[in-house]
Design an enzyme around this catalytic site. Sequence first.
Site, PDB file in Angstrom:
ATOM      1  N   LEU A   1       0.811  -1.209   0.000  1.00  0.00           N
ATOM      2  CA  LEU A   1       0.000   0.000   0.000  1.00  0.00           C
ATOM      3  C   LEU A   1       0.848   1.264   0.000  1.00  0.00           C
ATOM      4  O   LEU A   1       0.402   2.315  -0.457  1.00  0.00           O
ATOM      5  CB  LEU A   1      -0.911   0.016   1.240  1.00  0.00           C
ATOM      6  CG  LEU A   1      -1.939  -1.106   1.340  1.00  0.00           C
ATOM      7  CD1 LEU A   1      -2.646  -1.046   2.666  1.00  0.00           C
ATOM      8  CD2 LEU A   1      -2.938  -1.025   0.203  1.00  0.00           C
ATOM      9  N   GLY A   2       2.042   1.177   0.531  1.00  0.00           N
ATOM     10  CA  GLY A   2       2.899   2.347   0.613  1.00  0.00           C
ATOM     11  C   GLY A   2       4.069   2.074   1.531  1.00  0.00           C
ATOM     12  O   GLY A   2       4.274   0.948   2.014  1.00  0.00           O
TER      13      GLY A   2
ATOM     14  N   GLY B   1       8.504   6.057   7.122  1.00  0.00           N
ATOM     15  CA  GLY B   1       9.758   5.968   7.850  1.00  0.00           C
ATOM     16  C   GLY B   1       9.897   4.671   8.619  1.00  0.00           C
ATOM     17  O   GLY B   1      11.002   4.203   8.876  1.00  0.00           O
TER      18      GLY B   1
ATOM     19  N   GLY C   1       8.604   1.645   7.681  1.00  0.00           N
ATOM     20  CA  GLY C   1       8.788   0.540   6.755  1.00  0.00           C
ATOM     21  C   GLY C   1       7.588   0.413   5.837  1.00  0.00           C
ATOM     22  O   GLY C   1       6.688   1.249   5.839  1.00  0.00           O
ATOM     23  N   PRO C   2       7.525  -0.653   5.032  1.00  0.00           N
ATOM     24  CA  PRO C   2       6.423  -0.819   4.085  1.00  0.00           C
ATOM     25  C   PRO C   2       5.122  -1.236   4.777  1.00  0.00           C
ATOM     26  O   PRO C   2       5.141  -1.843   5.849  1.00  0.00           O
ATOM     27  CB  PRO C   2       6.925  -1.924   3.152  1.00  0.00           C
ATOM     28  CG  PRO C   2       7.885  -2.701   3.976  1.00  0.00           C
ATOM     29  CD  PRO C   2       8.541  -1.717   4.907  1.00  0.00           C
ATOM     30  N   VAL C   3       4.004  -0.910   4.142  1.00  0.00           N
ATOM     31  CA  VAL C   3       2.674  -1.292   4.624  1.00  0.00           C
ATOM     32  C   VAL C   3       1.988  -2.093   3.524  1.00  0.00           C
ATOM     33  O   VAL C   3       1.973  -1.676   2.366  1.00  0.00           O
ATOM     34  CB  VAL C   3       1.829  -0.051   4.985  1.00  0.00           C
ATOM     35  CG1 VAL C   3       0.463  -0.479   5.509  1.00  0.00           C
ATOM     36  CG2 VAL C   3       2.546   0.802   6.015  1.00  0.00           C
TER      37      VAL C   3
ATOM     38  N   ASP D   1       4.156  13.573  15.810  1.00  0.00           N
ATOM     39  CA  ASP D   1       4.450  13.413  14.379  1.00  0.00           C
ATOM     40  C   ASP D   1       3.167  13.530  13.563  1.00  0.00           C
ATOM     41  O   ASP D   1       2.877  12.696  12.703  1.00  0.00           O
ATOM     42  CB  ASP D   1       5.137  12.073  14.129  1.00  0.00           C
ATOM     43  CG  ASP D   1       5.828  12.041  12.760  1.00  0.00           C
ATOM     44  OD1 ASP D   1       6.105  13.126  12.217  1.00  0.00           O
ATOM     45  OD2 ASP D   1       6.082  10.949  12.242  1.00  0.00           O
TER      46      ASP D   1
END
Length: 864
Positions: A553-554, A557, A559-561, A672
Amino acid sequence: MGGGGGVFRFSSMASSSPRLLVLLLAWLCCAAAQAQTTTDTLRQGASLSGSATLVSLPDRVFEVGFFPPDPKQPSRLYLGVWYRGITPRTVVWVANRAAPAVSGAPSLALTDAGELQVLDGAAAVNGTAAPRLLWSSNTSRAAPRGGYYATIQDSGSLQVRSDDGPLWDSFWHPTDTILSGMQIAVQAPGPPGRAGNERMLFTSWASETDPAPGRYALGLDPNGSGQAYIWRDGNDIYWRSGQWTGVNFIGIPWRPLYLSGWTLSNDRDLGLHYTYTATNTSLQRFVVLPNGTDICYMVKKSSQEWETVWLQPSNACEYYAACGPNAKCTVGQDGKAQCTCLKGFQPKLWDQWNAGNWTEGCTRNPLLGCQVNQSGDGFLPMGNIKWPDFSYWMSTVADEKGCKSSCLNNCSCGAYVYTTTTGCLVWGDKLIDIHELQTGSYTLNLKLPASELRVHHAVWHIAMIISAVVLVVLVACLVLWWWRGRNIKDAVHRSWRSRHSSTWSQQNSSMLDISQSIRFDDDVEDGKSHELKVYSLDRMKAATCNFSDSNKLGEGGFGPVYMGTLPGGEEVAVKRLCRNSGQGLEEFKNEVILIAKLQHRNLVRLLGCCIQREEKILVYEYMPNKSLDAFLFNPEKQELLDWSKRFDIIEGIARGLLYLHRDSRLRVVHRDLKASNILLDADMNPKISDFGMARIFGGDQNQFNTNRVVGTFGYMSPEYAMEGIFSVKSDVYSFGVLILEIITGKRAVSFHYHQDSLNIAGYAWRQWNEDKAAELIDPLIRASCSLRQVLRCVHIALLCVQDHADERPDIPTVIIMLSSDSSLPNPRPPTLMLRGREIESTKSSENEQSHSIGTVSMTQLHGR
C-alpha cells in the site's frame, strides 16, 4: 440578409408545422409550472394551497406546505416546514398547531401589510362567507418600498422580508425543534434592533400525530441563571441542564456538546441567550418529544435515516429533584435512583424516606456552628457532582479565596463553587437537584460544622493508613514476584541463547513483555474492552501473499505497509518494521503498548502484532482510502476533496487530538502529526495513525524536554525543533500546519523557497497580513467553498503556528473556534519561520547530529 433569412425559415417552418408550435408552447407552459412549484418565495397578494409547496434555495433542504400528521385523519391539515427528500416526513415547525384546517382546501396568504395568514376554505366553498382565519403572524405594518415577500431559507427559517430585512421569522416563534442558526433566549428574538414581546419556549407536540401544544416546554431560566429547563404543565420543573461552564452544561454528561456549536452571548436586546450552530451537518436537530425527552437527531450519510446521538433525561437521577433537597441521587446497577442524604444531613421524614418517598429530602443535623453561635465551620469538597439549582453569582468576588470567605461569613450560605469560567457561585440552605455524575470533574464545596469535618478527617486519616499498609504489602509481593520471574527468565534466556545467535537473542528477549496476548480493560468509546492479538509470522505471510509487492500500500519511515486478508476474510493493513528504518525496538514497543490503549473513532485501531525472529509487525484496521496526502497532493484525486469534506477532516483530526490531549486516560502527545499519518476510512472520516513517536504525559506534567528530537520537517514547532521541548502545544502547531495544507492543497515544504519563507506558515501569514488570504485557497475548491469559513480556518491555523507555545490555543479552544463565529485574536508574525534559513544553518554545528529517513527526521542534541 442573414437575419431576414432566419426569420423566413422560421416562418416557413411554423406555417408548415403547426404541431411543432403547439408542442413548444406546451413545453414552455410545463416549464413555467414546474418553476412555479419549486419557488422559494411567496409574493404579496399570492397564496399557497393544495399540494403546492415552497422549496428552499439553492440547496433545496427544506419545504413549506400543508400536510396531514395523522394518516388516519387525512382531512386535518397543518402548514409546516419539513426536510425535503427525507422519508418519513420530518416536520420542524408548524404554524396552525392549535387549529387544524378541516375543509380540505386551506391556503397560506401574504397580505399587503406583511402578515402571513393560514386560512381554511370551509366557509368559502359554498360562497357564503370569507375563509376562516386559523393562524396569523401578527406582523401587520405599513409596506415599505418594494413591498413584502415570504421565503423559506436552507436553514429551515420561514421569513417575511422586505428590502430592509426580516419582519417576521419562524425561528423567533419555534414549535418543538431547535435547528442550526436558532437563538434560544428568555424573550423571543425579533426584528434587528429590538426583541420580541413573548416568552421563547420549545413546546412538544401533544402526541406523535398531533402537533397541538403538548405538556412539555423547553426554555431558559427567566431568572437569568443561564440554565435550560424543561417544564411540565406550565410550572412544574421536569429537567434541568445545570449551569453553563463556557464549553458545556454541568448536568449534561455529553462530552461533545460544545463541539456541536452551542455558544453563550449577552446583549442589550435579548439578554443572556444561546446560539446553536451545527458544525458538522445541517441535518441535525434537537426536539422536545411528547414524553418530555429532549433528544438530538443526526442523519446518517449512508442511509439518510435519523439516528439518536443524545437525549435527556437519560436516567432516573436526571429528573428534577429526584431525591428532594439536601440529598444526592446515584444511579444503581438496576438503573433505579438511589438517594442518600448529604454529609451533615438526615432524612426529614424517616418513614417516608425508608418507604422510598424522597420528595421531602433531608435537613441539617447537626446545625452549622454559626447557627448556634459557635465557630469552626468549614467546607467538604464533593467531586463529580451536578451543582444544585438556585445558585447566586457573586459578581464582586475575584478569586476562590474571596468566594470561600464570602460563603463562610454568610450563615445562610450552604455551599460554594469557584471556577475561572463561572466565577463565584453560592447557594442557600436548600440544595436541590444534586446527582452524582459518571463523568466530569465538577466539585461542590459543602458547608459543614466543625464536628462533621473532624469525623471526616478522622475517617480520611484511617483510610490513608490502611491504604499505605496495603501498598507496602503489594510492593513487597511485586518485588518477590519480580525476583522469582527474573531467575526463571534468566534460565530460559540461557537455554535460548545456546540454540540461537546472540543478535536474535538480544532483540527478542526485549520483546517478551509484548509477545504475550495483551488485554486492555480501559474504558473505551464503544463501551467494550479490546484484546490485542499476537499473530504468527506464517499467518502474516499468508495474509499478504508473502509480502508481495502487489499487496503493497505504501512505505513510510517505519517501513512498508501491505494489504492483508485474515482467514475470516477481514481486510487489514500490515505494517512491517524495516531493518534499516532507524526506528527500532523502542518505537515499536511504544506504538504497541500505547495505541492499543487508545480507542476513538478518529484514531486508527491496532488489531494485533507479530514478533518472531527479526520480524516486528503491526496489524491495523484497513483504511480503503489510504492517507490524506494521497488525496490532498495528488492532482488526480484532489478534486474529490471538496471544502465540505476538507472541513470535516479538520474537525475529525481536532476531535482525535482532543481525545489524546484531554479525554483519554493516558494524556498523549503525538509528536508526528502530518498528512501521511491521517488515514481515511470508506466514508472519508479521518483517523490519526503512527504512534511510534508519541509520548504519555503524567499527572501535572505540562511539557517534556528530550535529547532525541523526532518528527517531520515543516511540522515541528520551534521550541521542539531547537530546544527539544515538547507539549500538547507541539501537536497544536503541527495541526495548524496541517490545516494550511488542507486549505492550499500544497505540502508545507513546497513553500521552502517561496518569497523568503521557510514554510507554509510564514507564507500564509504574509498573505493574511496583506489581505490576500483568499489566494491561499486551493483553486479546485475556491469557487464552491464558503469563503468566510475558509478564511476563519486560515486565521485559526495562524494562531496555532505562533512561535511561542503559550500564545497558541489548546485543542478544546480550537474546536470552539471552529464551531462558532466568535471574534478571534490577531496572530503575531511568525518571525522564527521567516528567519528560517538562519535557523537551518545552525543545524550543521558540531554539537548536533541530524539524521533524515524518508519523511521523518530525528535529531540528537548534545550539551555544548
